[in-house]
Design an enzyme around this catalytic site. Structure first.
Site, PDB file in Angstrom:
ATOM      1  N   GLY A   1       0.824  -1.201   0.000  1.00 52.12           N
ATOM      2  CA  GLY A   1       0.000   0.000   0.000  1.00 52.12           C
ATOM      3  C   GLY A   1       0.857   1.249   0.000  1.00 52.12           C
TER       4      GLY A   1
ATOM      5  N   GLY B   1       0.370   5.735   0.264  1.00 50.71           N
ATOM      6  CA  GLY B   1      -0.466   6.919   0.364  1.00 50.71           C
ATOM      7  C   GLY B   1       0.359   8.176   0.324  1.00 50.71           C
ATOM      8  N   ALA B   2      -0.300   9.280   0.629  1.00 49.69           N
ATOM      9  CA  ALA B   2       0.387  10.568   0.561  1.00 49.69           C
ATOM     10  C   ALA B   2       1.432  10.717   1.656  1.00 49.69           C
ATOM     11  CB  ALA B   2      -0.646  11.694   0.671  1.00 49.69           C
TER      12      ALA B   2
ATOM     13  N   VAL C   1       3.254   1.147   2.925  1.00 48.25           N
ATOM     14  CA  VAL C   1       2.950   0.017   3.798  1.00 48.25           C
ATOM     15  C   VAL C   1       3.510  -1.252   3.168  1.00 48.25           C
ATOM     16  CG1 VAL C   1       1.159  -1.296   4.980  1.00 48.25           C
ATOM     17  CG2 VAL C   1       0.846   1.158   4.596  1.00 48.25           C
TER      18      VAL C   1
ATOM     19  N   LYS D   1       4.011   0.141   8.319  1.00 46.64           N
ATOM     20  CA  LYS D   1       3.834   1.445   7.699  1.00 46.64           C
ATOM     21  C   LYS D   1       5.084   2.273   7.932  1.00 46.64           C
ATOM     22  CE  LYS D   1       1.025   5.670   7.980  1.00 46.64           C
ATOM     23  NZ  LYS D   1      -0.109   6.322   8.670  1.00 46.64           N
TER      24      LYS D   1
ATOM     25  N   ASP E   1     -10.018  11.876   8.487  1.00 47.72           N
ATOM     26  CA  ASP E   1      -9.785  11.427   7.111  1.00 47.72           C
ATOM     27  C   ASP E   1     -10.395  10.048   6.875  1.00 47.72           C
ATOM     28  OD1 ASP E   1      -8.871  11.786   4.520  1.00 47.72           O
ATOM     29  OD2 ASP E   1      -6.915  10.867   4.917  1.00 47.72           O
TER      30      ASP E   1
END
Length: 402
Positions: free
Chosen positions: A123, A125-126, A130, A145, A237
């Site tokens: 994974g 993200g911004a 992960v 993470k 979020d």
């Protein structure tokens, strides 16, 4: 906690949920003429203290972060290697030795590799990546993470706050954090691994969705949100990408994750705790008060959950617009329910969505109030087809604010 005044207290894990980062107990060390002397050690996170008596004065205190630790199970001994001298202690039993070995090595380790192996990327993200990891001691899967330490003061504050939040929460519908490691450049969050993927992909893969399934899903989500709000935490979020599935078949078991934007608000019974002001979140899931740069509180999480509920039932975002003014105009107007997508959906369900997407945050129910609604315990046919969701949301995942 055991009564330690009986004279012979063995080293015990103070609390399982603190992962052996808080320990205490009697050990022995060689004194003059190699005569064993009893000493009382306490380990609190990375700080080790020694006393001659359990309630006596502290003889010395040291932060063992980065301090090499050697352990010999045969002799029940462990050694802390310092620049000036080495400290050698002996545990009272094999069980005690194993507790101390695990706790001291964890407290002193500079590198996550001491306890975990890092595998493939699962994974991104911004704010970080992960990876699939493996616990070397239990041979079980974990999710790791990795967040690079920010250069700005604001970014550092976010990371410090995320660590504090993750260490303070525990709920079945929130991803569990096992460990947090740090080096000069990165923070490593070791979390439980769930194999069902993101809720975004799970919903998008459905050919149909029912009101009961939507209720089951939202009930689990709101239970996690209610817990956070009682702890004085606002997620800020919530979106399908930040909800992980433990499985791929119904009933779905879900867990909230990614607390990089979460913040604290004082817990009480009111939703009207508007003490937060940062313009953060994801555009299509952020509440009107966030877009309008007004102080806000826990009610923003209810709005985000309402957006997810709307999507699961209709396959479309409740608010859209290429230009910000156009989008905000639709947000301030409130949700609409076109017959094409909502013609077969009950008025009771529409009412729940309307309440969660109330433009005025003071009119949004709390998570606990929503969960008390009979709609969340409905027992209709979970396989009743509502909408074809194969088209839903295409590749649009929101757009971050800030």
């Amino acid at each position: 906690m055991e009564d330690s005044r009986k004279g012979k207290k063995s080293a015990k894990n103070a609390a399982a949920d603190k992962k052996e980062k808080v320990m205490w107990g009697w050990v022995t060390k060689d004194g003059l003429l190699r005569i064993p002397q009893k000493r009382y050690l306490e380990l609190n996170d990375t700080v080790l203290t020694m006393r001659n008596e359990e309630k006596g004065d502290i003889k010395w205190e040291m932060n063992i972060w980065g301090c090499p630790v050697e352990c010999w199970e045969k002799d029940l001994k462990f050694e802390l290697k310092q620049a000036e001298k080495n400290l050698v202690f002996k545990a009272q039993s094999k069980e005690d030795f194993r507790h101390w070995e695990k706790a001291l090595k964890r407290a002193s380790a500079r590198h996550i590799e001491v306890f975990y192996t890092t595998g493939k990327l699962i994974g991104q993200g911004a704010y970080g990546k992960v990876f699939l990891g493996r616990n070397k001691q239990t041979d079980s899967d974990v999710a790791i993470k990795v967040v690079r330490k920010g250069a700005s003061k604001k970014e550092r504050e976010y990371i410090i706050r995320e660590v504090k939040i993750l260490k303070s929460i525990a709920h079945p519908n929130i991803i569990k954090t096992h460990d947090v490691f740090e080096d000069t450049q990165k923070i490593y969050f070791v979390q439980e691994y769930v194999s069902g993927g993101e809720l975004f992909d799970r919903i998008a893969s459905e050919n149909h969705f029912s009101e009961q399934r939507a209720a089951e899903l939202m009930k689990s989500m709101l239970e996690g949100v209610a817990y956070l709000h009682k702890q004085g935490i606002v997620h800020r979020d919530i979106k399908p990408e930040n909800v992980l599935c433990c499985n791929k078949e119904w009933p779905l078991k879900i867990k909230l994750t990614d607390f990089g934007l979460a913040n604290f608000a004082e817990p009480n019974d009111s939703q009207d705790r508007n003490v937060l002001v940062s313009y953060v979140g994801t555009k299509y899931y952020a509440a009107p008060e966030v877009h309008n740069s007004r102080p806000y509180g826990p009610a923003v999480d209810i709005w985000s959950c309402g957006v997810i509920l709307y999507i699961t039932l209709s396959g479309k975002f409740p608010f859209y617009g290429n230009q910000h003014d156009e989008f905000l105009h639709r947000v301030m107007r409130g949700p609409v329910f076109p017959d094409k997508e909502w013609g077969t959906i009950s008025e009771q369900t529409k009412s729940i969505v309307k309440r969660m997407l109330a433009v005025n945050p003071s009119e949004r129910p709390s998570a606990d109030n929503l969960l008390a609604d009979p709609w969340f315990s409905r027992k209709d046919n979970p396989d009743v087809q509502l909408q074809d969701l194969t088209h839903m949301m295409s590749s649009n995942r929101g757009m971050l604010l800030g």
